[in-house]
Design a protein around this motif. Structure first.
Motif, PDB file in Angstrom:
ATOM      1  N   THR A 259       0.836  -1.203   0.000  1.00  0.00           N
ATOM      2  CA  THR A 259       0.000   0.000   0.000  1.00  0.00           C
ATOM      3  C   THR A 259       0.870   1.252   0.000  1.00  0.00           C
ATOM      4  N   ALA A 260       0.219   2.417  -0.017  1.00  0.00           N
ATOM      5  CA  ALA A 260       0.938   3.660  -0.312  1.00  0.00           C
ATOM      6  C   ALA A 260       1.184   4.522   0.917  1.00  0.00           C
ATOM      7  N   ILE A 261       2.314   5.219   0.880  1.00  0.00           N
ATOM      8  CA  ILE A 261       2.577   6.368   1.737  1.00  0.00           C
ATOM      9  C   ILE A 261       2.668   7.579   0.813  1.00  0.00           C
ATOM     10  N   PRO A 275       2.489   8.782  -4.610  1.00  0.00           N
ATOM     11  CA  PRO A 275       2.462   7.620  -3.712  1.00  0.00           C
ATOM     12  C   PRO A 275       3.655   6.694  -3.904  1.00  0.00           C
ATOM     13  N   ILE A 276       4.155   6.219  -2.792  1.00  0.00           N
ATOM     14  CA  ILE A 276       5.283   5.279  -2.764  1.00  0.00           C
ATOM     15  C   ILE A 276       4.847   4.059  -1.965  1.00  0.00           C
ATOM     16  N   ARG A 277       5.128   2.878  -2.468  1.00  0.00           N
ATOM     17  CA  ARG A 277       4.760   1.677  -1.723  1.00  0.00           C
ATOM     18  C   ARG A 277       5.473   1.668  -0.375  1.00  0.00           C
ATOM     19  N   ALA A 278       4.762   1.233   0.651  1.00  0.00           N
ATOM     20  CA  ALA A 278       5.339   1.215   1.998  1.00  0.00           C
ATOM     21  C   ALA A 278       6.639   0.417   2.038  1.00  0.00           C
ATOM     22  N   LYS A 279       6.680  -0.690   1.302  1.00  0.00           N
ATOM     23  CA  LYS A 279       7.867  -1.546   1.337  1.00  0.00           C
ATOM     24  C   LYS A 279       9.090  -0.860   0.739  1.00  0.00           C
ATOM     25  N   ASP A 280       8.859   0.136  -0.132  1.00  0.00           N
ATOM     26  CA  ASP A 280       9.965   0.829  -0.804  1.00  0.00           C
ATOM     27  C   ASP A 280      10.320   2.156  -0.143  1.00  0.00           C
ATOM     28  N   TYR A 281       9.494   2.598   0.782  1.00  0.00           N
ATOM     29  CA  TYR A 281       9.588   3.970   1.258  1.00  0.00           C
ATOM     30  C   TYR A 281      10.946   4.283   1.886  1.00  0.00           C
ATOM     31  N   LEU A 282      11.394   3.422   2.771  1.00  0.00           N
ATOM     32  CA  LEU A 282      12.632   3.711   3.509  1.00  0.00           C
ATOM     33  C   LEU A 282      13.887   3.533   2.654  1.00  0.00           C
ATOM     34  N   THR A 283      13.736   2.939   1.475  1.00  0.00           N
ATOM     35  CA  THR A 283      14.899   2.768   0.596  1.00  0.00           C
ATOM     36  C   THR A 283      15.173   4.022  -0.240  1.00  0.00           C
ATOM     37  N   ARG A 284      14.225   4.955  -0.236  1.00  0.00           N
ATOM     38  CA  ARG A 284      14.419   6.175  -1.010  1.00  0.00           C
ATOM     39  C   ARG A 284      15.393   7.102  -0.280  1.00  0.00           C
ATOM     40  N   PRO A 285      16.439   7.582  -0.950  1.00  0.00           N
ATOM     41  CA  PRO A 285      17.362   8.510  -0.277  1.00  0.00           C
ATOM     42  C   PRO A 285      16.702   9.852   0.027  1.00  0.00           C
ATOM     43  N   TYR A 286      15.780  10.261  -0.852  1.00  0.00           N
ATOM     44  CA  TYR A 286      15.048  11.507  -0.628  1.00  0.00           C
ATOM     45  C   TYR A 286      13.772  11.466  -1.471  1.00  0.00           C
ATOM     46  N   ILE A 287      12.873  12.378  -1.172  1.00  0.00           N
ATOM     47  CA  ILE A 287      11.596  12.479  -1.885  1.00  0.00           C
ATOM     48  C   ILE A 287      11.349  13.951  -2.193  1.00  0.00           C
ATOM     49  N   GLU A 288      10.908  14.219  -3.405  1.00  0.00           N
ATOM     50  CA  GLU A 288      10.479  15.571  -3.756  1.00  0.00           C
ATOM     51  C   GLU A 288       9.024  15.717  -3.343  1.00  0.00           C
ATOM     52  N   ALA A 289       8.750  16.643  -2.464  1.00  0.00           N
ATOM     53  CA  ALA A 289       7.418  16.812  -1.892  1.00  0.00           C
ATOM     54  C   ALA A 289       6.953  18.249  -2.049  1.00  0.00           C
ATOM     55  N   ARG A 290       5.652  18.438  -1.814  1.00  0.00           N
ATOM     56  CA  ARG A 290       5.069  19.771  -1.866  1.00  0.00           C
ATOM     57  C   ARG A 290       4.320  20.054  -0.574  1.00  0.00           C
ATOM     58  N   SER A 291       4.369  21.312  -0.167  1.00  0.00           N
ATOM     59  CA  SER A 291       3.574  21.742   0.969  1.00  0.00           C
ATOM     60  C   SER A 291       2.213  22.206   0.454  1.00  0.00           C
ATOM     61  N   ILE A 292       1.270  22.434   1.371  1.00  0.00           N
ATOM     62  CA  ILE A 292      -0.043  22.902   0.945  1.00  0.00           C
ATOM     63  C   ILE A 292       0.013  24.355   0.473  1.00  0.00           C
ATOM     64  N   GLN A 293       1.147  25.008   0.695  1.00  0.00           N
ATOM     65  CA  GLN A 293       1.351  26.359   0.128  1.00  0.00           C
ATOM     66  C   GLN A 293       1.943  26.294  -1.277  1.00  0.00           C
ATOM     67  N   LYS A 307       3.689   6.560  10.811  1.00  0.00           N
ATOM     68  CA  LYS A 307       2.577   6.909  11.696  1.00  0.00           C
ATOM     69  C   LYS A 307       1.465   7.632  10.954  1.00  0.00           C
ATOM     70  N   SER A 308       1.759   8.118   9.758  1.00  0.00           N
ATOM     71  CA  SER A 308       0.714   8.748   8.945  1.00  0.00           C
ATOM     72  C   SER A 308       0.181   7.800   7.874  1.00  0.00           C
ATOM     73  N   HIS A 309       0.669   6.549   7.868  1.00  0.00           N
ATOM     74  CA  HIS A 309       0.193   5.573   6.884  1.00  0.00           C
ATOM     75  C   HIS A 309      -1.276   5.273   7.108  1.00  0.00           C
ATOM     76  N   ARG A 310      -2.019   5.227   6.017  1.00  0.00           N
ATOM     77  CA  ARG A 310      -3.394   4.760   6.078  1.00  0.00           C
ATOM     78  C   ARG A 310      -3.779   4.244   4.710  1.00  0.00           C
ATOM     79  N   SER A 311      -4.292   3.018   4.665  1.00  0.00           N
ATOM     80  CA  SER A 311      -4.797   2.485   3.404  1.00  0.00           C
ATOM     81  C   SER A 311      -6.306   2.690   3.353  1.00  0.00           C
ATOM     82  N   TYR A 312      -6.891   2.403   2.215  1.00  0.00           N
ATOM     83  CA  TYR A 312      -8.312   2.704   2.001  1.00  0.00           C
ATOM     84  C   TYR A 312      -9.040   1.468   1.480  1.00  0.00           C
ATOM     85  N   GLN A 313      -8.723   0.329   2.077  1.00  0.00           N
ATOM     86  CA  GLN A 313      -9.417  -0.893   1.716  1.00  0.00           C
ATOM     87  C   GLN A 313     -10.789  -0.928   2.377  1.00  0.00           C
TER      88      GLN A 313
END
Length: 431
Positions: A259-261, A275-293, A307-313
């Protein structure tokens, strides 16, 4: 075991008790509908919360960026009344209860406060899974980081030019659901996930109430498409029906690791990203992200982000030792507690439920393709042949739920009456 699976187990498995007491947690979302057919007046819905705060025994524990109260807590029961995604939808999130009638009594009290106020201004809460005036409404999110982030994330689909995505990333502003959470044990949770995953077809037949007005979708139950063909469904494991039964605990958490983070907090800032699969998340050296601004930032993944993970099954293991059933549309007021009663009755009669499912010919006919069954029976037009296949199973499930509720001894089986009427009407169509 991978670190991702360990973190997911800590989040979802650790809170489960060995022998929990069974409580009922109910969440009900309702569209606020303008009775003239025009857009919901969001200044009215905001003022409603001020009215409740000033005249009844509530306190506000969340405010939007304009300092409007957006979440109220009843000081006696602990129930919450809040805006869900937009100012067009009001959610009642009830504190856990021992029996459904307790929740019904409290809802009746809240409606006696809210409906007269809204009707004095030509609005009311209505029992629909889609706001009938969705196309006219102001569908912008509540001005709070969580909802603004969620809407920005869902709108990433607009730039993708991919036919997989529907054209309504703002859907969270106008779809409404009826959720129930029930306590499970370490020995029962997997059985519950597997069994209830198999009954999504019958649930669609009994509980569809989200026709997407103004569209050409041949669906009486559209909420699945909104979830599954959005950014939440980029990974099919992240939303909807499980495609198979889980063999064991490791099988389930392996699936959950697919599932996704898509969000993380850094200080007070909320970020979102592809979205990044949970299993792959910690292997990423960095992530390009955006703020709500709209600011672009580079963040380094860390374990706290789980701790912010949530799936929608449709059957979700929660962080409270419960399974949340989240595939049901908001129901008409006459059937408000039918979904909760149906799930509760089946849960307390789990062994009988499993026996019914084991012998049901429907699944063999459709090659045990649970997502396909759900989608087929979500349609407006269902053939007599298909109805003849599913109605015996549906009837057996209702009987099973009724037996379970009768065994509880609280007379909760009365809440199943609308579903029994619905089944009788469907059977009459086949005569």
């Amino acid at each position: 075991m991978t670190r991702a699976k360990e973190l997911l187990k800590q989040r979802y498995y650790k809170p489960i008790k060995d022998q929990p007491e069974l409580f009922v947690g109910i969440e009900l979302e309702y569209p606020v509908v303008n009775l003239s057919g025009n857009a919901t007046d969001v200044s009215l819905t905001k003022q409603l919360f001020v009215y409740l705060l000033n005249n009844f025994d509530f306190h506000a524990d969340k405010f939007d960026s304009d300092n409007n109260p957006i979440q109220l807590i009843d000081q006696v029961s602990g129930d919450m009344i809040l805006f869900e995604v937009s100012y067009n939808t009001i959610e009642f999130a009830f504190a856990k209860a021992s029996r459904i009638s307790e929740v019904e009594e409290r809802l009746d009290t809240y409606l006696s406060m809210i409906q007269p106020y809204l009707r004095d201004h030509n609005h009311e809460l209505q029992g629909w899974g889609v706001n009938p005036n969705w196309a006219k409404n102001d569908n912008r999110p509540v001005k709070s980081p969580r909802y603004e982030m969620l809407m920005d994330f869902l709108e990433l689909s607009k730039a993708k030019n991919d036919s997989f995505f529907h054209d309504y990333p703002e859907y969270g502003s106008f779809i409404c659901g009826s959720q129930v959470q029930l306590d499970v044990s370490k020995t029962s949770y997997l059985r519950v996930l597997n069994a209830f995953n198999q009954i999504e077809g019958p649930k669609a037949v009994l509980l569809a109430n989200s026709e997407f007005w103004g569209s050409d979708w041949d669906l009486a139950l559209s909420r699945d498409v909104f979830w599954e063909n959005s950014m939440h469904g980029v990974f099919k494991e992240n939303a909807g029906v499980f495609p198979k039964a889980f063999k064991n605990e490791d099988d389930y958490f392996s699936y959950l690791s697919e599932t996704a983070i898509f969000t993380a907090k850094r200080g007070e800032e909320t970020y979102y990203f592809e979205p990044i699969r949970a299993k792959d998340y910690l292997t990423r050296p960095y992530i390009e992200a955006r703020s709500i601004q709209g600011e672009v930032a580079t963040i380094v993944p860390n374990e706290e982000d789980f701790k912010s993970h949530r799936s929608y099954q449709f059957q979700d293991l929660t962080t409270r030792g419960t399974v949340e059933f989240r595939s049901v549309c908001t129901q008409p007021f006459s059937a408000t507690f039918a979904p909760a009663a149906f799930h509760l009755g089946l849960l307390v009669n789990l062994e009988t439920l499993e026996g019914i499912l084991k012998d049901a010919p429907l699944f063999e006919v459709f090659d045990y393709d649970y997502p396909r069954i759900r989608r087929l029976f979500s349609k407006k037009k269902i053939s007599k042949t298909d109805f003849k296949l599913i109605l015996p199973l549906t009837e057996a499930l209702l009987t099973c739920a009724e037996e379970g509720l009768k065994n509880r001894g609280f007379e909760e089986e009365v809440y199943l009456a609308p579903l029994q009427e619905r089944l009788a009407a469907l059977k009459a169509r086949l005569d």
